[in-house]
Design a protein around this motif. Structure first.
Motif, mmCIF file in Angstrom:
data_model
loop_
_atom_site.group_PDB
_atom_site.id
_atom_site.type_symbol
_atom_site.label_atom_id
_atom_site.label_comp_id
_atom_site.label_asym_id
_atom_site.label_seq_id
_atom_site.Cartn_x
_atom_site.Cartn_y
_atom_site.Cartn_z
ATOM 1 N N PHE A 169 0.878 -1.175 0.068
ATOM 2 C CA PHE A 169 0.074 0.087 0.043
ATOM 3 C C PHE A 169 0.802 1.219 -0.017
ATOM 4 O O PHE A 169 0.447 2.399 -0.708
ATOM 5 N N THR A 170 1.946 1.274 0.796
ATOM 6 C CA THR A 170 2.921 2.452 1.051
ATOM 7 C C THR A 170 3.700 2.583 -0.446
ATOM 8 O O THR A 170 3.473 3.619 -1.207
ATOM 9 N N ARG A 171 4.038 1.383 -0.998
ATOM 10 C CA ARG A 171 4.913 1.686 -2.242
ATOM 11 C C ARG A 171 3.881 2.501 -3.402
ATOM 12 O O ARG A 171 4.330 3.103 -4.001
ATOM 13 N N GLU A 179 4.271 5.724 -5.157
ATOM 14 C CA GLU A 179 4.494 5.720 -6.516
ATOM 15 C C GLU A 179 3.402 6.722 -7.348
ATOM 16 O O GLU A 179 3.854 7.383 -8.082
ATOM 17 N N GLY A 180 2.282 6.464 -6.851
ATOM 18 C CA GLY A 180 0.937 7.383 -7.313
ATOM 19 C C GLY A 180 1.254 8.765 -7.275
ATOM 20 O O GLY A 180 1.107 9.494 -7.869
ATOM 21 N N TRP A 181 2.024 9.115 -6.131
ATOM 22 C CA TRP A 181 2.444 10.507 -5.610
ATOM 23 C C TRP A 181 3.623 11.049 -6.503
ATOM 24 O O TRP A 181 4.033 12.181 -6.180
ATOM 25 N N ARG A 182 4.272 10.059 -7.336
ATOM 26 C CA ARG A 182 5.373 10.348 -7.976
ATOM 27 C C ARG A 182 6.613 10.810 -7.113
ATOM 28 O O ARG A 182 7.532 11.524 -7.399
ATOM 29 N N LEU A 183 6.656 10.108 -5.888
ATOM 30 C CA LEU A 183 7.873 10.418 -5.094
ATOM 31 C C LEU A 183 9.163 9.304 -5.568
ATOM 32 O O LEU A 183 8.904 8.154 -6.064
ATOM 33 N N CYS A 184 10.098 9.893 -5.521
ATOM 34 C CA CYS A 184 11.299 9.030 -5.677
ATOM 35 C C CYS A 184 11.422 7.754 -5.039
ATOM 36 O O CYS A 184 10.799 7.552 -3.916
ATOM 37 N N SER A 185 12.023 6.623 -5.792
ATOM 38 C CA SER A 185 11.840 5.424 -5.164
ATOM 39 C C SER A 185 12.754 5.211 -3.765
ATOM 40 O O SER A 185 12.223 4.049 -2.926
#
Length: 164
Positions: free
Chosen positions: A48-50, A54-60
Motif C-alpha cells: 500500500f505504501t509503495r 508511486e502514485g504521488w510520484r515520489l522517488c523510489s
C-alpha cells in the motif's frame, strides 16, 4: 469493516483481493488503510505504501525507506498495541495506517488501541527481534508518538528525499 460496493483501489493494487482490509486512495496527498490482524498485514501495508508513493510520484528511495518504516510501525502495532485491552473494536480493526505528503516528505502514521508508549530496546545483536524502532530512527527524519490514552496512540515517522 468498511466495504465498497464497486471495485476498490485495494483490489486493483493487489494481485489477490482481501476482504479484511479497507483502502482509501489519496491522489491529493492523503491515503489511509485499515489493518487487520492477518499474517499478510505487514506485507499489505508495505505494498500500500509503495503503490501510494508511486502514485504521488515520489522517488523510489523515499518509497522504499517509507515502506520499511511502515513495516516496522505496523509490526509493532500488531504485536504490542492492537489488543487494546480486549476491547471489541480492536478485533474489528486492530490498527490504521495513514500516509500524507507535503512536497518530498511523507508522514507515516500508525494508530492502534494500545495504551502504552513505544519502548526503544537496547539492541541485542543475537536477538531475533527488538530492533524495529532503531530501524525507524535510522531511516526517518523524525519520529515519535502521541500520548497514549483510553483510545490508544499513534506512532509516526517522517521520511523525505532531503535528509535534515
Amino acid at each position: 469493516m468498511t466495504t465498497h460496493p464497486a471495485e476498490t483501489v485495494h483490489d486493483a493494487l493487489r494481485e489477490e483481493p482481501c476482504e479484511d482490509a479497507w483502502w482509501m486512495p489519496g491522489p491529493d496527498g492523503f491515503a489511509a488503510c485499515a489493518l487487520s490482524s492477518s499474517a499478510r498485514t505487514v506485507a499489505e501495508a508495505r505494498r500500500f505504501t509503495r503503490a501510494t508513493l508511486e502514485g504521488w510520484r515520489l522517488c523510489s528511495s523515499v518509497a522504499e525507506d517509507a515502506a520499511l518504516v511502515v513495516s516496522e510501525l505496523v509490526s509493532n502495532a500488531l504485536r504490542y498495541g492492537a489488543g487494546g485491552g480486549g476491547k471489541e473494536p480492536a478485533a474489528v480493526c486492530p490498527a490504521w495506517l495513514a500516509l500524507t505528503r507535503q512536497d518530498g516528505t511523507v508522514l507515516c502514521a500508525v494508530s492502534d488501541a494500545g495504551t502504552t508508549a513505544p519502548v526503544v530496546k537496547v539492541p541485542d545483536h543475537l536477538a531475533e527481534s527488538g530492533r524495529g524502532l532503531h530501524i525507524v530512527d535510522q531511516l526517518s527524519d523524525a519520529w515519535g508518538w502521541t500520548p497514549p490514552d483510553r483510545s490508544g496512540k499513534t506512532v509516526w515517522a517522517t521520511v523525505s528525499s532531503v535528509r535534515v
